[in-house]
Design an enzyme around this catalytic site. Structure first.
Site, PDB file in Angstrom:
ATOM      1  N   GLU A   1       0.398   4.893   5.392  1.00  0.00           N
ATOM      2  CA  GLU A   1       0.178   4.894   3.955  1.00  0.00           C
ATOM      3  C   GLU A   1      -0.499   6.272   3.630  1.00  0.00           C
ATOM      4  O   GLU A   1      -0.164   6.785   2.627  1.00  0.00           O
ATOM      5  CB  GLU A   1      -0.355   3.599   3.568  1.00  0.00           C
TER       6      GLU A   1
ATOM      7  N   HIS B   1       2.626  15.326 -14.081  1.00  0.00           N
ATOM      8  CA  HIS B   1       1.821  16.127 -14.242  1.00  0.00           C
ATOM      9  C   HIS B   1       2.423  17.646 -14.193  1.00  0.00           C
ATOM     10  O   HIS B   1       2.153  18.521 -15.230  1.00  0.00           O
ATOM     11  CB  HIS B   1       0.506  16.125 -13.361  1.00  0.00           C
TER      12      HIS B   1
ATOM     13  N   SER C   1       8.937   3.719   3.177  1.00  0.00           N
ATOM     14  CA  SER C   1       8.699   2.429   3.942  1.00  0.00           C
ATOM     15  C   SER C   1       8.282   2.939   5.524  1.00  0.00           C
ATOM     16  O   SER C   1       9.126   3.343   6.137  1.00  0.00           O
ATOM     17  CB  SER C   1       9.882   1.685   4.014  1.00  0.00           C
ATOM     18  N   GLY C   2       7.207   2.347   5.863  1.00  0.00           N
ATOM     19  CA  GLY C   2       6.808   2.594   7.314  1.00  0.00           C
ATOM     20  C   GLY C   2       7.797   2.061   8.341  1.00  0.00           C
ATOM     21  O   GLY C   2       8.143   2.813   9.315  1.00  0.00           O
ATOM     22  N   SER C   3       7.933   0.810   8.129  1.00  0.00           N
ATOM     23  CA  SER C   3       8.966   0.050   8.920  1.00  0.00           C
ATOM     24  C   SER C   3      10.272   0.298   8.859  1.00  0.00           C
ATOM     25  O   SER C   3      11.260   0.400   9.520  1.00  0.00           O
ATOM     26  CB  SER C   3       8.808  -1.558   8.599  1.00  0.00           C
ATOM     27  N   GLY C   4      10.730   0.846   7.608  1.00  0.00           N
ATOM     28  CA  GLY C   4      11.913   1.144   7.037  1.00  0.00           C
ATOM     29  C   GLY C   4      12.757   0.063   6.911  1.00  0.00           C
ATOM     30  O   GLY C   4      14.119   0.157   7.100  1.00  0.00           O
ATOM     31  N   THR C   5      12.260  -1.037   7.023  1.00  0.00           N
ATOM     32  CA  THR C   5      13.130  -2.503   6.997  1.00  0.00           C
ATOM     33  C   THR C   5      12.852  -3.426   5.771  1.00  0.00           C
ATOM     34  O   THR C   5      13.233  -4.518   5.618  1.00  0.00           O
ATOM     35  CB  THR C   5      12.790  -3.130   8.254  1.00  0.00           C
ATOM     36  N   THR C   6      11.685  -3.167   4.927  1.00  0.00           N
ATOM     37  CA  THR C   6      11.230  -3.814   4.010  1.00  0.00           C
ATOM     38  C   THR C   6      12.279  -4.180   2.803  1.00  0.00           C
ATOM     39  O   THR C   6      13.139  -3.381   2.410  1.00  0.00           O
ATOM     40  CB  THR C   6      10.049  -3.288   2.896  1.00  0.00           C
TER      41      THR C   6
ATOM     42  N   SER D   1      -1.823   1.593   7.862  1.00  0.00           N
ATOM     43  CA  SER D   1      -2.939   2.577   7.169  1.00  0.00           C
ATOM     44  C   SER D   1      -2.725   3.968   7.308  1.00  0.00           C
ATOM     45  O   SER D   1      -2.381   4.871   6.379  1.00  0.00           O
ATOM     46  CB  SER D   1      -4.354   2.426   7.799  1.00  0.00           C
TER      47      SER D   1
ATOM     48  N   ARG E   1       0.866  -1.317  -0.143  1.00  0.00           N
ATOM     49  CA  ARG E   1       0.096   0.021   0.126  1.00  0.00           C
ATOM     50  C   ARG E   1       0.702   1.259   0.097  1.00  0.00           C
ATOM     51  O   ARG E   1       0.479   2.309  -0.507  1.00  0.00           O
ATOM     52  CB  ARG E   1      -0.849   0.081   1.352  1.00  0.00           C
TER      53      ARG E   1
ATOM     54  N   ASP F   1       1.103  15.024  -1.692  1.00  0.00           N
ATOM     55  CA  ASP F   1       0.319  16.036  -2.755  1.00  0.00           C
ATOM     56  C   ASP F   1       0.287  17.223  -2.035  1.00  0.00           C
ATOM     57  O   ASP F   1       0.194  18.224  -3.008  1.00  0.00           O
ATOM     58  CB  ASP F   1      -1.426  15.579  -2.416  1.00  0.00           C
TER      59      ASP F   1
ATOM     60  N   ARG G   1       1.414  12.752  -9.980  1.00  0.00           N
ATOM     61  CA  ARG G   1       1.232  14.320  -9.882  1.00  0.00           C
ATOM     62  C   ARG G   1       2.522  15.129 -10.397  1.00  0.00           C
ATOM     63  O   ARG G   1       2.440  16.151 -10.957  1.00  0.00           O
ATOM     64  CB  ARG G   1       0.584  14.487  -8.348  1.00  0.00           C
TER      65      ARG G   1
HETATM   66  O1  LIG Z   1       1.043  -3.106   2.241  1.00  0.00           O
HETATM   67  C1  LIG Z   1       1.442  -2.828   3.159  1.00  0.00           C
HETATM   68  C2  LIG Z   1       0.638  -2.753   4.484  1.00  0.00           C
HETATM   69  O2  LIG Z   1       1.375  -2.860   5.684  1.00  0.00           O
HETATM   70  C3  LIG Z   1      -0.433  -3.938   4.222  1.00  0.00           C
HETATM   71  O3  LIG Z   1      -1.394  -3.585   5.217  1.00  0.00           O
HETATM   72  C4  LIG Z   1       2.828  -1.949   3.421  1.00  0.00           C
HETATM   73  O4  LIG Z   1       2.798  -0.839   2.775  1.00  0.00           O
HETATM   74  C5  LIG Z   1       3.898  -3.114   2.813  1.00  0.00           C
HETATM   75  O5  LIG Z   1       3.887  -4.077   3.722  1.00  0.00           O
HETATM   76  C6  LIG Z   1       5.316  -2.343   2.808  1.00  0.00           C
HETATM   77  O6  LIG Z   1       5.444  -2.140   4.011  1.00  0.00           O
HETATM   78  P1  LIG Z   1       6.406  -0.810   4.677  1.00  0.00           P
HETATM   79  O7  LIG Z   1       7.795  -1.024   3.848  1.00  0.00           O
HETATM   80  O8  LIG Z   1       6.741  -1.007   6.035  1.00  0.00           O
HETATM   81  O9  LIG Z   1       5.846   0.326   4.336  1.00  0.00           O
END
Ligand SMILES: O=C([C@H](O)CO)[C@H](O)[C@H](O)COP(=O)(O)O
Length: 188
Positions: free
Chosen positions: A155, A64, A90-95, A152, A50, A163, A61
């Site tokens: 994201e 655009h 990356s929310g976690s910063g670890t993906t 969520s 997400r 934006d 954008r």
């Molecule tokens: O899709 C995701 C979500 O957690 C599903 O609920 C995350 O965006 C995806 O797993 C990537 O994670 P992060 O790199 O930690 O943003």
């Protein structure tokens, strides 16, 4: 999950959480991001799941507005090089795929800006600059910075913040909505 609210109340909760995020942002880091976007030869966006979808929406954008933009993983995306900018979300910063992309971009002497909820994460540490979003990460179970599920809030914030960055750059460009319109997809 004990509490059941109306959907409108949940929407209000989501909006309040996003409002709170805006008060916790570092304005200087956003100005730096704006400058890097303006100066970059090309802008690459990368994220998973997400977060990746939110970045794709934002990338459109900036296209655009006239920037050369690429989304990592698309078949037409070229090699990243010096003077390019990688925006990694990356929310976690670890993906793991994103850690690899960050390392590769740094090796190519590209500038990397990480948007993350964990400023001490691997991706944050590798990056030249971070936009820290004080949101929950997807594994913050129990009491956390958000009542929403998983990542969520992070994201949503990625899209809203980018934006807002787009809007600032658009306002500074002096271009009208009509000026931007020819870049809108016409094969859809
Ligand atoms: O899709 C995701 C979500 O957690 C599903 O609920 C995350 O965006 C995806 O797993 C990537 O994670 P992060 O790199 O930690 O943003």
């Amino acid at each position: 999950m004990e509490q059941v609210n109306t959907t409108i109340d949940n929407l209000k909760k989501i909006l309040i959480e996003n409002e709170e995020i805006s008060t916790l942002l570092n304005p200087e880091s956003l100005s730096l991001l704006e400058n890097h976007i303006k100066q970059a030869k090309r802008i690459f966006f990368v994220g998973a799941g997400r977060t990746g979808l939110a970045l794709k929406m934002a990338a459109m954008r900036f296209m655009h507005l006239g920037f050369e933009v690429h989304v990592v993983g698309e078949t037409t995306t070229p090699a990243i090089l010096e003077n390019d900018l990688l925006i990694v979300g990356s929310g976690s910063g670890t993906t793991s795929t994103l850690v690899l992309a960050t390392e590769k971009a740094k090796k190519q002497n590209a500038t990397v800006i990480a948007i993350t909820a964990d400023e001490h994460s691997k991706i944050a540490t590798l990056s030249d600059q971070i936009i820290a979003i004080k949101a929950a990460v997807k594994t913050d179970f129990g009491i956390s910075a958000s009542e929403q599920y998983a990542g969520s809030l992070f994201e949503q914030s990625v899209l809203l913040i980018l934006d807002a960055v787009f809007m600032t750059l658009w306002q500074k460009s002096g271009l009208t909505k009509e000026n931007l319109w020819p870049k809108h997809a016409n094969l859809e």
